[in-house]
Scaffold this motif. Sequence first.
Motif, mmCIF file in Angstrom:
data_model
loop_
_atom_site.group_PDB
_atom_site.id
_atom_site.type_symbol
_atom_site.label_atom_id
_atom_site.label_comp_id
_atom_site.label_asym_id
_atom_site.label_seq_id
_atom_site.Cartn_x
_atom_site.Cartn_y
_atom_site.Cartn_z
ATOM 1 N N GLY A 192 57.083 63.596 134.383
ATOM 2 C CA GLY A 192 56.350 64.375 133.379
ATOM 3 C C GLY A 192 57.256 65.259 132.545
ATOM 4 N N VAL A 193 58.210 65.923 133.209
ATOM 5 C CA VAL A 193 59.142 66.798 132.479
ATOM 6 C C VAL A 193 60.019 65.972 131.541
ATOM 7 C CG1 VAL A 193 61.123 68.349 132.723
ATOM 8 C CG2 VAL A 193 59.136 68.633 134.205
ATOM 9 N N PHE A 194 60.493 64.818 132.022
ATOM 10 C CA PHE A 194 61.306 63.951 131.171
ATOM 11 C C PHE A 194 60.531 63.536 129.916
ATOM 12 C CE2 PHE A 194 62.393 59.734 129.643
ATOM 13 C CZ PHE A 194 63.753 59.860 129.402
ATOM 14 N N LYS A 195 59.302 63.088 130.087
ATOM 15 C CA LYS A 195 58.498 62.646 128.940
ATOM 16 C C LYS A 195 58.234 63.797 127.970
ATOM 17 C CE LYS A 195 56.184 58.693 131.093
ATOM 18 N NZ LYS A 195 54.892 58.103 131.531
ATOM 19 N N HIS A 196 58.010 64.985 128.502
ATOM 20 C CA HIS A 196 57.783 66.168 127.669
ATOM 21 C C HIS A 196 59.025 66.477 126.824
ATOM 22 C CE1 HIS A 196 56.339 70.162 126.544
ATOM 23 N NE2 HIS A 196 57.520 70.633 126.916
ATOM 24 N N LEU A 197 60.186 66.463 127.450
ATOM 25 C CA LEU A 197 61.421 66.759 126.730
ATOM 26 C C LEU A 197 61.747 65.659 125.721
ATOM 27 C CD1 LEU A 197 63.700 68.168 129.587
ATOM 28 C CD2 LEU A 197 62.208 69.401 128.020
ATOM 29 N N VAL B 271 60.814 74.926 124.845
ATOM 30 C CA VAL B 271 60.181 73.619 125.062
ATOM 31 C C VAL B 271 59.916 73.405 126.551
ATOM 32 C CG1 VAL B 271 60.496 71.122 124.890
ATOM 33 C CG2 VAL B 271 61.154 72.597 122.980
ATOM 34 N N ILE B 272 60.901 73.727 127.392
ATOM 35 C CA ILE B 272 60.744 73.533 128.844
ATOM 36 C C ILE B 272 59.619 74.419 129.391
ATOM 37 C CG2 ILE B 272 61.872 73.725 131.097
ATOM 38 C CD1 ILE B 272 64.519 73.143 129.729
ATOM 39 N N ASN B 273 59.512 75.632 128.857
ATOM 40 C CA ASN B 273 58.546 76.603 129.376
ATOM 41 C C ASN B 273 57.086 76.151 129.264
ATOM 42 O OD1 ASN B 273 60.455 78.428 130.225
ATOM 43 N ND2 ASN B 273 60.415 79.639 128.350
ATOM 44 N N VAL B 274 56.816 75.219 128.364
ATOM 45 C CA VAL B 274 55.427 74.758 128.197
ATOM 46 C C VAL B 274 55.193 73.408 128.878
ATOM 47 C CG1 VAL B 274 55.017 76.070 126.089
ATOM 48 C CG2 VAL B 274 55.971 73.762 125.916
ATOM 49 N N ALA B 275 56.204 72.931 129.622
ATOM 50 C CA ALA B 275 56.018 71.697 130.393
ATOM 51 C C ALA B 275 55.135 71.993 131.602
ATOM 52 C CB ALA B 275 57.369 71.136 130.838
ATOM 53 N N ASN C 127 67.797 78.964 123.538
ATOM 54 C CA ASN C 127 66.442 79.531 123.436
ATOM 55 C C ASN C 127 65.431 78.487 122.985
ATOM 56 O OD1 ASN C 127 67.556 81.910 124.195
ATOM 57 N ND2 ASN C 127 67.165 83.010 122.302
ATOM 58 N N GLU C 128 65.869 77.619 122.074
ATOM 59 C CA GLU C 128 64.982 76.567 121.583
ATOM 60 C C GLU C 128 64.624 75.596 122.706
ATOM 61 O OE1 GLU C 128 64.999 72.842 118.381
ATOM 62 O OE2 GLU C 128 66.684 74.228 118.461
ATOM 63 N N VAL C 129 65.615 75.232 123.510
ATOM 64 C CA VAL C 129 65.377 74.312 124.626
ATOM 65 C C VAL C 129 64.491 74.983 125.684
ATOM 66 C CG1 VAL C 129 66.467 72.910 126.426
ATOM 67 C CG2 VAL C 129 67.570 73.143 124.193
ATOM 68 N N SER C 130 64.763 76.258 125.956
ATOM 69 C CA SER C 130 63.945 76.999 126.929
ATOM 70 C C SER C 130 62.483 77.039 126.517
ATOM 71 C CB SER C 130 64.465 78.432 127.084
ATOM 72 O OG SER C 130 65.745 78.448 127.654
#
Length: 610
Positions: free
Chosen positions: A531-536, A490-494, A485-488
Amino acid sequence: MLIWIICAAVFIGLLIRNPYFFQDVHFLITLFRVRLRVSRYRERNYSILDRFLDVVKTQPHKPFVLFKDETYSYQDADKLSNKVARALLDSGAVTEGDTAALLVGNEPVFLWLWLGLLKLGCPVAFLNYNMKSQSLLHCFHCSGAKALIAAEDDLASTILPHVLEQSVRVFILADQCQTSGMESFRDKVNQASTEPLPSGVRSHFTLLSPAVYIYTSGTTGLPKAAVMTHLRIMSMTTGLALMGITSSDVIYTTLPLYHAAGFMGFTATIERGMTFVLRNKFSASNFWEDCRKFNVTVIQYIGEIMRYLCNTPKKDSDRCHKVRLAMGNGIRAEVWREFLNRFGNIQIKEFYGATEGNLAIHNYVCKIGAVGRVNFLHKKAFPYAVIKYDHAKDEPLRDSSGFCIEAAKGEPGLMVIQITQRAPFIGYARDLKQTEKKKLHDVFKKGDVYFNTGDMLCISKDNFIYFHDRIGDTFRWKGENVATNEVSDVINVADGIKEANVYGVHVPGHEGKAGMAAVLLKDGEKFDCIGVFKHLEKFLPAYARPRFIRIQNSLEITGTFKYMKVKLVEEGFDPNKITDPLYFLDEREGKYIPLTQEIFSSVITGKMKL
C-alpha cells in the motif's frame, strides 16, 4: 645581467609557490573578456533572441540541432519558431508578458516552442514531466501561466481540472486530442506562416524581463520557480566560454532541458553559433555511438552519467571519438580518474553553481575532485566565503559580535556568496518568503547580505574548492534535488502512517544520497509494504521515493520542534547498527521488502543497483 638573473629567480620562485600561475592568469583574461561581452550586450539590450537572429543571418544553413536522424539548420529553427509564435498569437492564448508553461520532453519541438514564445516576449516555465499531480500543479501555479503546452494529454490530464478552472488554455502537441478541454496545437502550427514577426509584438522586452522559470527545490518544501531574466541567461551562457567552447564545437546533451544545465547547453550553442546534438534520454550503451555518429567534440554531464559510462562493458572503440571537453558537475574523483584512463585525454571542466545562485565557480585547471579554484582577483570582484556552520542548531556559527566566522583551510563550511549589483540574487517567482530565506544578513559586517547556497564546501591549502555535503532539508539523487519536507508530506497521508522524517543517506558507489524515511506508525497499525509503495508511486516521481524505510517507536525532535536527523544519517541503513525494522524498495516486486543482511551487502558492494 644581474637584474635578469634576479627577475628569473623571482619568477621561478613564483611558479614554485603557485604552479597554476599561467592558468590563473589565463582564467582572469578570459573572465575579463566575458564580462566585457556581457557589458556590451547590456548596453545594447541585446538578448539571446537577438543573438539567435543574427546567427540565422550569418550562417542560415549551418546545422543547428541534430536529433536522431533529423537535422535542423539555423534557418529551419527560425521558421519553425515563427510558426509557433504565429500559432499562439492567432489563438489569442498569450500576448507579450504572459507566461506559458511547457510540459515537454527532450525533443526539438521544446526548443522551437521556447524560441517562438521568446519572439512574443513571453516568459516560459519549464515543468518537470517526472512530477506527479500535487507538485506539478504547485509548479504551474508558481509561474502564473496563461497557457500550458504539453507533449501528451496524459501528462497534463492529472492537473487539467484545476488548470481549466483558472481559464488557462491547454494545448497538446499530439495530432489528435482525446481529452475534453485540451486543444490540438500541431494543426495550428502547421497552418501558421513562417514569416518573421514584427519586433513590435515584444516592444516592452528588456534584459531585465523574465525569460524562463526553472524549478529548484531551493531549501525546503515544494519546488520553487527560480527567475531567469534575459540578462542572467546571457551572463550564464557567455560564462560557459570560460570552459573553452568555440563556434566549431558540436555539443551533446542528454540532460533534461527543463534543468538549467541542459538548457544552458542550448543557449551556449546559440551564443557561440555551434551545433547542438540532443537525445531524448540518456543511454549509456548508445552514448559513444552518438558521439561518433555526430562528430561530437563537447559533452555535458552530471556525476551519474560519468559513472554509468564507466560501468559499461569495455570496448576496443572506447577511445575512438572526437570528444575533447566534458563540462558539468558532480563527478567523484575515482570516477574522474577511471573515465580518463578508459576514454582518453578529455578535459573535464567541473563547475559549481546553483540555478538560482548569483555566482558560478570553475575548476579551470582540471584538478581531479575539485569543483573550483580560488582566484584572488575573481574573489575580490565577486566576494564569497566558506563559513563555520553549527549542525546542531542548523545555522551559521557566529562570534560574540554576531558575525559569521570564516572556516579554516581544509575545514568544511557553508558556502555563501555576497549579493551585489555585480552578483544579484533575483530569487523565486511569487515567493518572497522563500527568496528571503536564502539570504544571510550581517555576515561579516553590519548591513551586508549573502546568498546561502545550502552547501558545505571546503577550500584546501592550495586553494582548490571541494564539495563536501548538502545541509538542511534537501539532498540530491539521480541528478535531481529532493526536498525532504515534500516527501514527508506525501508519506504522512499514506494509510497506517502517523509521521515521517525523511533524510538522505550515503550509498557506496553512488553520487548524492538515497532517500530514507524514519516512520512512526499509527497505534495498532502494521506497515503496509504494498500500500505504501503504491501511494508513493502515485504521488512522487521515482527519484524522490525513499529507497529505505525505518520503523521507529518515536521520532526525536529538537527544542524548536524540528526532526533530529544527524544520528539517523550516521546510522544509515545498516542492519548491523539498527535494531528497528528496516525495509528496502523493490521496484520489480512493486513493494517494500524487509532489508536483510544479504540485501544490505548487495547494495554496499554494488551488486544490487539502486
